[in-house]
Design an enzyme around this catalytic site. Structure first.
Site, PDB file in Angstrom:
ATOM      1  N   ASP A  27      49.403   7.383 114.071  1.00 21.43           N
ATOM      2  CA  ASP A  27      50.184   7.822 112.906  1.00 21.43           C
ATOM      3  C   ASP A  27      50.833   9.163 113.218  1.00 21.43           C
ATOM      4  O   ASP A  27      50.133  10.159 113.395  1.00 21.43           O
ATOM      5  CB  ASP A  27      49.222   7.929 111.704  1.00 21.43           C
ATOM      6  CG  ASP A  27      49.914   8.508 110.481  1.00 21.43           C
ATOM      7  OD1 ASP A  27      51.155   8.453 110.422  1.00 21.43           O
ATOM      8  OD2 ASP A  27      49.195   9.006 109.591  1.00 21.43           O
ATOM      9  N   ASP A  31      50.690   9.979 107.043  1.00 26.21           N
ATOM     10  CA  ASP A  31      50.538   9.207 105.795  1.00 26.21           C
ATOM     11  C   ASP A  31      49.375   8.210 105.872  1.00 26.21           C
ATOM     12  O   ASP A  31      49.167   7.412 104.953  1.00 26.21           O
ATOM     13  CB  ASP A  31      51.850   8.489 105.424  1.00 26.21           C
ATOM     14  CG  ASP A  31      52.228   7.397 106.416  1.00 26.21           C
ATOM     15  OD1 ASP A  31      51.530   7.226 107.445  1.00 26.21           O
ATOM     16  OD2 ASP A  31      53.240   6.705 106.177  1.00 26.21           O
ATOM     17  N   ASP A  35      52.717   4.266 112.975  1.00 26.46           N
ATOM     18  CA  ASP A  35      54.167   4.065 112.914  1.00 26.46           C
ATOM     19  C   ASP A  35      54.760   4.029 114.323  1.00 26.46           C
ATOM     20  O   ASP A  35      54.054   4.220 115.317  1.00 26.46           O
ATOM     21  CB  ASP A  35      54.814   5.172 112.063  1.00 26.46           C
ATOM     22  CG  ASP A  35      54.295   6.551 112.444  1.00 26.46           C
ATOM     23  OD1 ASP A  35      54.221   6.832 113.653  1.00 26.46           O
ATOM     24  OD2 ASP A  35      53.929   7.336 111.541  1.00 26.46           O
ATOM     25  N   ASP A 104      57.262  -9.447 117.413  1.00 28.95           N
ATOM     26  CA  ASP A 104      56.668 -10.542 116.656  1.00 28.95           C
ATOM     27  C   ASP A 104      57.783 -11.193 115.849  1.00 28.95           C
ATOM     28  O   ASP A 104      58.521 -10.504 115.136  1.00 28.95           O
ATOM     29  CB  ASP A 104      55.590  -9.976 115.707  1.00 28.95           C
ATOM     30  CG  ASP A 104      54.327 -10.809 115.704  1.00 28.95           C
ATOM     31  OD1 ASP A 104      54.441 -12.023 115.481  1.00 28.95           O
ATOM     32  OD2 ASP A 104      53.245 -10.232 115.929  1.00 28.95           O
ATOM     33  N   ASP A 212      55.246 -16.320 115.836  1.00 31.86           N
ATOM     34  CA  ASP A 212      54.123 -16.523 114.923  1.00 31.86           C
ATOM     35  C   ASP A 212      54.043 -17.979 114.436  1.00 31.86           C
ATOM     36  O   ASP A 212      55.054 -18.532 113.979  1.00 31.86           O
ATOM     37  CB  ASP A 212      54.365 -15.583 113.727  1.00 31.86           C
ATOM     38  CG  ASP A 212      53.204 -15.450 112.791  1.00 31.86           C
ATOM     39  OD1 ASP A 212      52.222 -14.809 113.160  1.00 31.86           O
ATOM     40  OD2 ASP A 212      53.300 -15.979 111.665  1.00 31.86           O
ATOM     41  N   GLU A 271      52.747 -18.755 119.345  1.00 26.91           N
ATOM     42  CA  GLU A 271      51.406 -18.822 118.743  1.00 26.91           C
ATOM     43  C   GLU A 271      51.270 -20.186 118.064  1.00 26.91           C
ATOM     44  O   GLU A 271      52.069 -20.541 117.193  1.00 26.91           O
ATOM     45  CB  GLU A 271      51.205 -17.712 117.707  1.00 26.91           C
ATOM     46  CG  GLU A 271      49.750 -17.652 117.242  1.00 26.91           C
ATOM     47  CD  GLU A 271      49.556 -17.183 115.810  1.00 26.91           C
ATOM     48  OE1 GLU A 271      48.451 -16.730 115.493  1.00 26.91           O
ATOM     49  OE2 GLU A 271      50.500 -17.278 114.994  1.00 26.91           O
ATOM     50  N   HIS A 341      44.818  -9.299 116.472  1.00 27.26           N
ATOM     51  CA  HIS A 341      44.657  -8.670 115.155  1.00 27.26           C
ATOM     52  C   HIS A 341      44.045  -9.606 114.119  1.00 27.26           C
ATOM     53  O   HIS A 341      43.843  -9.194 112.979  1.00 27.26           O
ATOM     54  CB  HIS A 341      46.022  -8.180 114.680  1.00 27.26           C
ATOM     55  CG  HIS A 341      46.970  -9.323 114.454  1.00 27.26           C
ATOM     56  ND1 HIS A 341      47.491 -10.064 115.510  1.00 27.26           N
ATOM     57  CD2 HIS A 341      47.460  -9.886 113.329  1.00 27.26           C
ATOM     58  CE1 HIS A 341      48.256 -11.014 115.024  1.00 27.26           C
ATOM     59  NE2 HIS A 341      48.257 -10.935 113.698  1.00 27.26           N
ATOM     60  N   ASP A 342      43.812 -10.865 114.475  1.00 31.51           N
ATOM     61  CA  ASP A 342      43.217 -11.827 113.546  1.00 31.51           C
ATOM     62  C   ASP A 342      41.771 -12.155 113.887  1.00 31.51           C
ATOM     63  O   ASP A 342      41.156 -12.992 113.223  1.00 31.51           O
ATOM     64  CB  ASP A 342      43.996 -13.160 113.586  1.00 31.51           C
ATOM     65  CG  ASP A 342      45.428 -13.029 113.123  1.00 31.51           C
ATOM     66  OD1 ASP A 342      45.698 -12.191 112.234  1.00 31.51           O
ATOM     67  OD2 ASP A 342      46.285 -13.758 113.646  1.00 31.51           O
TER      68      ASP A 342
HETATM   69  C1  GLC Z   1      49.680 -15.545 112.374  1.00 29.72           C
HETATM   70  C2  GLC Z   1      49.398 -14.072 112.398  1.00 29.72           C
HETATM   71  C3  GLC Z   1      48.553 -13.715 111.210  1.00 29.72           C
HETATM   72  C4  GLC Z   1      49.309 -14.050 109.962  1.00 29.72           C
HETATM   73  C5  GLC Z   1      49.762 -15.512 109.964  1.00 29.72           C
HETATM   74  C6  GLC Z   1      50.848 -15.736 108.944  1.00 29.72           C
HETATM   75  O1  GLC Z   1      48.550 -16.291 112.590  1.00 29.72           O
HETATM   76  O2  GLC Z   1      48.817 -13.725 113.611  1.00 29.72           O
HETATM   77  O3  GLC Z   1      48.197 -12.353 111.208  1.00 29.72           O
HETATM   78  O4  GLC Z   1      48.525 -13.813 108.831  1.00 29.72           O
HETATM   79  O5  GLC Z   1      50.320 -15.905 111.203  1.00 29.72           O
HETATM   80  O6  GLC Z   1      52.041 -15.118 109.344  1.00 29.72           O
END
Ligand code: GLC
Length: 562
Positions: A27, A31, A35, A104, A212, A271, A341-342
């Protein structure tokens, strides 16, 4: 024996991708939310680690219902993350360091606040009505009746995948949150608008896209019921919506319209929840010109599977990863990851974050990085960052976790049990702020972080790791360097050894006269090693490496012959 990828192989075969989740990385303005200028300030850190590609999770304008995976403008930057000038600077300065930038691309759905959807929902005869999936209630039912939804599909974030729009009495489809309506890729105008937007970013200098949930974009227009979409894990059988009838056609068209003929080397990653090895061969066969590699979920969906915290069996994990190695040996390419991140943190999920944090983080990295494919490092994994261990539901921010909690309680589950499940699998484990040093808030922000910093930051942080040659960070650096330097790491054949062993993960890689052998004890108990390995010991982690017949807990070794 499998045919080797003919040389010269594509540039990404010996590249390592690093994923930045901007909200949690650094950051710059206090905030509490990371970023783009924060990322800019850490480029030297990434260059020191040696990575080749930086994948940036979404930074576009968004109501942030799903932390930016709900986009309301594809061609701008959310003020919380910065400006277009910041992205331009990031691309330029990354390129100066030999790092490529991959964005992304979230085009299965938009935000409900995207002007396309605002138009689409404004009336049943709006020209953009058909840009999304609108349907009347099920025959014989009135809008809002229980079970009146057009199909029995459930959204990934729990609840029906259809939301009623009172004004027109029709439902719109959202495979994720109601604030993420699905785009209708059957409509050629939708596809053209997306192609145009992608070209705009490439012209700005970015080097590719992580696409995605891209195998959800083609739906059977008949929208058949079931197999039921269960809420939660992306690895679940998404029956009716994964890899729909026109998926290959849409990806080939996208490749033709956006990628083909561009001089610069690009990376296109899809993905794809719920894909099989056979699907992946089709998607990644270079002759078909669809995507370069897919992000598949088989190995992370097996355990602890979301909402089912049973520990994974090592033999199952090996069987899965091994099947993908072999399945894509002749045609296609693997992406290699244990987290993003998931997902929970690998050291907490597959390793032992209490007794052997450093050792298990290294052993897992050894195994993953020496497979054939392109490794992805999720921010903080190179430090051995661990799960968050939040005490209260209020500590969680993730929409999926919060929705799951509310629903599980409404179904009568005990709060304590549901908290136990979240402690194993919540997506927020990966989203706690990056731990830079031992100053307040781990050096992530001078303000109040949007999600609490893991209290272990005084010992687990980048500054400490970089200063300690025996750290997890230095091991990642060595593995990345090895991939750059040794063609066998990128291109060698893969053979699994000791497939039935519940503690040892072992395999060889071979290219011409060079053979690498990897042995790792992925358990917290010592193990006898019943394997004759010849070659020089290139490295050992987590143990003395002296006894050829025994591995210490989480010990890993790499041998090289030839
Ligand atoms: C993908 C992303 C995830 C998101 C989902 C909907 O799986 O990695 O974080 O919630 O798609 O966009």
């Amino acid at each position: 024996m499998a045919r080797l990828t003919p040389l010269p192989a594509p540039w990404w075969t010996n590249a390592v991708v690093y994923q930045v989740y901007p909200r949690s990385f650094a950051d710059s303005d206090g905030d509490g939310i990371g970023d783009l200028r924060g990322v800019l300030g850490k480029l030297d850190y990434l260059a020191a680690l040696g990575i080749d590609v930086l994948w940036l999770s979404p930074f576009y304008p968004s109501p942030q219902d799903d932390n930016g995976y709900d986009i309301s403008d594809y061609q701008d930057v959310d003020p919380v993350f910065g400006t277009l000038a910041d992205i331009d600077a990031l691309v330029a300065q990354a390129h100066e360091r030999g790092i490529r930038i991959v964005l992304d691309l979230v085009v299965n759905h938009t935000s409900d606040e995207h002007p396309w959807f605002v138009d689409s929902r404004s009336s049943a005869d709006n020209p953009k009505r058909d840009w999304y999936w609108w349907r009347p209630p099920r025959a014989g039912r009135s809008p809002g009746d229980p079970g009146a939804e057009p199909t029995n599909w459930e959204s990934a974030f729990t609840g029906p995948a259809w939301e009623l729009d009172e004004a027109t009495g029709e439902y719109f489809l959202h495979l994720f949150s109601p604030k993420q309506p699905d785009l209708n890729w059957e409509n050629p105008e939708v596809r053209q608008a997306i192609h145009t937007m992608m070209r705009w970013w490439l012209d700005r200098g970015v080097d590719g896209f992580r696409m995605d949930v891209i195998n959800l974009i083609s739906k059977d227009p008949a929208l058949p019921d079931g197999p039921l979409l269960r809420g939660g894990p992306l690895g679940d059988p998404w029956g009716a919506v994964v890899c729909g009838p026109r998926i290959h056609e849409f990806l080939q068209e996208l490749h033709r319209e956006v990628v083909a003929g561009r001089a610069e080397p690009l990376l296109m990653v899809g993905e794809m929840p719920g894909v099989t090895v056979a699907d992946a061969v089709l998607f990644t066969d270079p002759a078909r010109a669809e995507v370069d590699m897919v992000f598949q979920f088989e190995h992370v969906a097996m355990g602890p599977v979301k909402w089912d915290a049973a520990a994974p069996r090592l033999t199952d994990l090996k069987a899965s990863l091994g099947r993908w190695q072999l399945g894509l040996a002749d045609v296609g390419w693997n992406s290699l990851y244990l987290s993003n991140h998931d997902q929970p943190r690998p050291v907490s999920r597959f390793g032992d974050d209490r007794r052997y944090r450093v050792e298990s983080a290294k052993a897992l990295a050894t195994v993953l990085h020496l497979h054939r494919g392109t490794p992805y490092v999720y921010q903080g994994d190179e430090l051995g960052m661990t799960n968050a261990h939040f005490a209260a539901i209020e500590d969680y921010r993730d929409i999926e976790s919060r929705n799951h909690y509310a629903r599980a309680l409404s179904l009568g589950q005990a709060a304590e049990d549901v908290m136990g499940v979240l402690a194993a699998v919540s997506r927020d484990h990966a989203r706690t702020p990056m731990q830079w040093d031992d100053s307040p808030q781990a050096g992530f922000t001078t303000g109040t972080p949007w999600l609490a910093v893991n209290p272990n930051y005084p010992s687990v942080n980048a500054a400490a790791a970089m200063a300690d040659p025996s750290s997890v960070w230095h091991h990642y650096r060595r593995l990345i360097e090895l991939r750059h330097d040794e063609p066998v790491v990128a291109l060698g054949d893969f053979t699994m050894l000791l497939a039935d062993d519940e503690q040892v993960y072992a395999f060889t890689r071979r290219l011409d006269d060079v053979q690498l052998t990897v042995v790792a004890n992925l358990s917290s108990e010592p193990v006898d090693l019943d394997l004759a390995v010849d070659g020089d010991l290139l490295f050992v982690t987590g143990g003395p490496g002296t006894d050829p017949a025994e591995l210490a807990p989480w010990e890993s070794r790499l041998y090289r012959r030839g």
